[in-house]
Design a protein around this motif. Structure first.
Motif, short mmCIF file in Angstrom:
data_model
loop_
_atom_site.label_atom_id
_atom_site.label_comp_id
_atom_site.label_asym_id
_atom_site.label_seq_id
_atom_site.Cartn_x
_atom_site.Cartn_y
_atom_site.Cartn_z
N GLU A 113 8.29 19.70 -11.00
CA GLU A 113 7.55 19.63 -9.74
C GLU A 113 8.24 18.58 -8.89
O GLU A 113 8.68 17.55 -9.40
CB GLU A 113 6.10 19.23 -10.00
CG GLU A 113 5.36 20.20 -10.89
CD GLU A 113 4.00 19.67 -11.35
OE1 GLU A 113 3.67 18.51 -11.02
OE2 GLU A 113 3.30 20.42 -12.03
N TRP A 114 8.34 18.83 -7.57
CA TRP A 114 9.03 17.87 -6.72
C TRP A 114 8.31 17.73 -5.38
O TRP A 114 7.55 18.60 -4.96
CB TRP A 114 10.48 18.27 -6.49
CG TRP A 114 10.67 19.59 -5.82
CD1 TRP A 114 10.71 20.81 -6.41
CD2 TRP A 114 10.83 19.82 -4.42
NE1 TRP A 114 10.88 21.79 -5.47
CE2 TRP A 114 10.97 21.21 -4.23
CE3 TRP A 114 10.88 19.00 -3.30
CZ2 TRP A 114 11.15 21.78 -2.99
CZ3 TRP A 114 11.05 19.56 -2.05
CH2 TRP A 114 11.19 20.94 -1.91
N LEU A 133 13.17 11.67 -2.71
CA LEU A 133 12.76 12.85 -3.47
C LEU A 133 12.10 12.37 -4.76
O LEU A 133 12.70 11.61 -5.52
CB LEU A 133 13.97 13.73 -3.79
CG LEU A 133 13.66 15.03 -4.51
CD1 LEU A 133 12.93 15.99 -3.57
CD2 LEU A 133 14.91 15.66 -5.04
N THR A 134 10.87 12.80 -4.98
CA THR A 134 10.14 12.45 -6.20
C THR A 134 10.03 13.70 -7.04
O THR A 134 9.59 14.75 -6.56
CB THR A 134 8.73 11.90 -5.85
OG1 THR A 134 8.88 10.80 -4.96
CG2 THR A 134 8.00 11.47 -7.09
N GLU A 148 1.71 18.74 -26.88
CA GLU A 148 1.34 18.30 -25.55
C GLU A 148 2.59 18.10 -24.70
O GLU A 148 3.67 17.87 -25.20
CB GLU A 148 0.56 16.99 -25.63
CG GLU A 148 -0.79 17.14 -26.29
CD GLU A 148 -1.57 15.84 -26.28
OE1 GLU A 148 -1.23 14.94 -25.50
OE2 GLU A 148 -2.51 15.73 -27.08
N LEU A 149 2.37 18.18 -23.41
CA LEU A 149 3.46 17.99 -22.46
C LEU A 149 3.63 16.50 -22.17
O LEU A 149 2.66 15.78 -21.99
CB LEU A 149 3.18 18.72 -21.16
CG LEU A 149 3.06 20.24 -21.24
CD1 LEU A 149 2.70 20.81 -19.88
CD2 LEU A 149 4.34 20.84 -21.73
N SER A 150 4.87 16.06 -22.15
CA SER A 150 5.14 14.69 -21.70
C SER A 150 5.70 14.77 -20.29
O SER A 150 6.37 15.74 -19.92
CB SER A 150 6.12 13.99 -22.65
OG SER A 150 7.36 14.65 -22.64
N ARG A 151 5.41 13.76 -19.50
CA ARG A 151 5.80 13.77 -18.09
C ARG A 151 6.76 12.62 -17.82
O ARG A 151 6.53 11.50 -18.25
CB ARG A 151 4.56 13.63 -17.21
CG ARG A 151 3.65 14.81 -17.27
CD ARG A 151 2.29 14.49 -16.63
NE ARG A 151 1.43 15.65 -16.57
CZ ARG A 151 0.76 16.14 -17.60
NH1 ARG A 151 0.86 15.58 -18.77
NH2 ARG A 151 -0.01 17.21 -17.47
N LYS A 152 7.80 12.91 -17.07
CA LYS A 152 8.76 11.90 -16.62
C LYS A 152 8.82 12.00 -15.10
O LYS A 152 9.03 13.07 -14.55
CB LYS A 152 10.16 12.14 -17.20
CG LYS A 152 10.21 12.22 -18.71
CD LYS A 152 9.93 10.88 -19.33
CE LYS A 152 10.00 11.02 -20.84
NZ LYS A 152 9.51 9.89 -21.55
N VAL A 153 8.64 10.87 -14.44
CA VAL A 153 8.68 10.84 -12.98
C VAL A 153 9.96 10.13 -12.56
O VAL A 153 10.26 9.03 -13.03
CB VAL A 153 7.45 10.12 -12.40
CG1 VAL A 153 7.53 10.04 -10.89
CG2 VAL A 153 6.18 10.84 -12.82
N LEU A 154 10.72 10.78 -11.68
CA LEU A 154 11.98 10.24 -11.19
C LEU A 154 11.97 10.22 -9.67
O LEU A 154 11.42 11.13 -9.05
CB LEU A 154 13.15 11.11 -11.66
CG LEU A 154 13.24 11.40 -13.15
CD1 LEU A 154 14.28 12.46 -13.41
CD2 LEU A 154 13.58 10.13 -13.90
N GLN A 155 12.58 9.20 -9.09
CA GLN A 155 12.73 9.13 -7.64
C GLN A 155 14.19 8.88 -7.31
O GLN A 155 14.86 8.10 -7.99
CB GLN A 155 11.90 7.99 -7.05
CG GLN A 155 10.45 8.31 -6.89
CD GLN A 155 9.73 7.24 -6.09
OE1 GLN A 155 10.14 6.10 -6.04
NE2 GLN A 155 8.62 7.64 -5.48
#
Length: 188
Positions: A113-114, A133-134, A148-155
């Motif tokens: 997702e972005w 851009l996130t 379960e899903l793990s989430r990584k957030v990058l900018q």
């Protein structure tokens, strides 16, 4: 096409750590009668060393010559080297099939997702454009087996993103070369 005389173009030696070399040195102390007379830990380390030698050799599909060159540095006699080679050749396909069935503990891509954020002005500077851009990457698997899903957030800024894209496209183009295809054929 006769492939009996085929030899791979590249050679690969298996590099063993000092710990594994020490574990395999146990094989030098085993007498022909099979009486070990050594502590249980020594036998366990020897078996672990053999397991590591066989799994790494099978994983990298090392040729007979490369396998012998790899165990040569262990200081074994020619007879023991040949016995290890025969053990490797006999069980190579079985080890590879077991390794292919083991689950990978690496995370796998699930979704991306972005969002594009643009700062048009601030109190200090009235006319500025700062795009960011996130991205949120959702991964499955990994170290937890819960599913379960793990989430990584990058900018990142667009310049860095363009550089990353060009680098990945270059890597993808390199994967399509004949040299890379030969390497992957040998890995499989």
């Amino acid at each position: 096409m006769d492939v009996s005389g085929y030899r791979p173009l590249s050679r690969m030696l298996l590099v063993l750590s000092e710990e594994h070399k020490e574990h395999l040195s146990f094989l030098l102390r085993v007498d022909s009668a099979g009486k070990l007379c050594v502590p249980v830990e020594t036998v366990q380390h020897g078996v672990e060393g053999l397991m590591h030698l066989m799994t790494e050799s099978s994983k990298h599909m090392i040729s007979e010559v490369d396998f012998l060159d790899s165990v040569l540095i262990l200081g074994f006699g020619e007879e023991l080297n040949q016995m290890l080679l025969q053990l490797y050749l006999q069980h190579n396909s079985e080890i590879r099939s077991i390794l292919s069935q083991l689950p990978s503990n690496l995370p796998a891509y699930h979704n991306l997702e972005w969002r594009l954020d643009v700062q048009l002005a601030s109190r200090a500077i009235r006319q500025q454009v700062l795009p960011v851009l996130t991205m949120r990457i959702l991964l499955t698997g990994g170290n937890d087996d819960t599913g379960e899903l793990s989430r990584k957030v990058l900018q990142t800024d667009p310049g860095t993103l363009l550089h990353l894209i060009s680098t990945l496209e270059g890597a993808l183009a390199a994967m399509k070369t004949n040299h890379a295809r030969r390497i992957f054929r040998n890995i499989k």
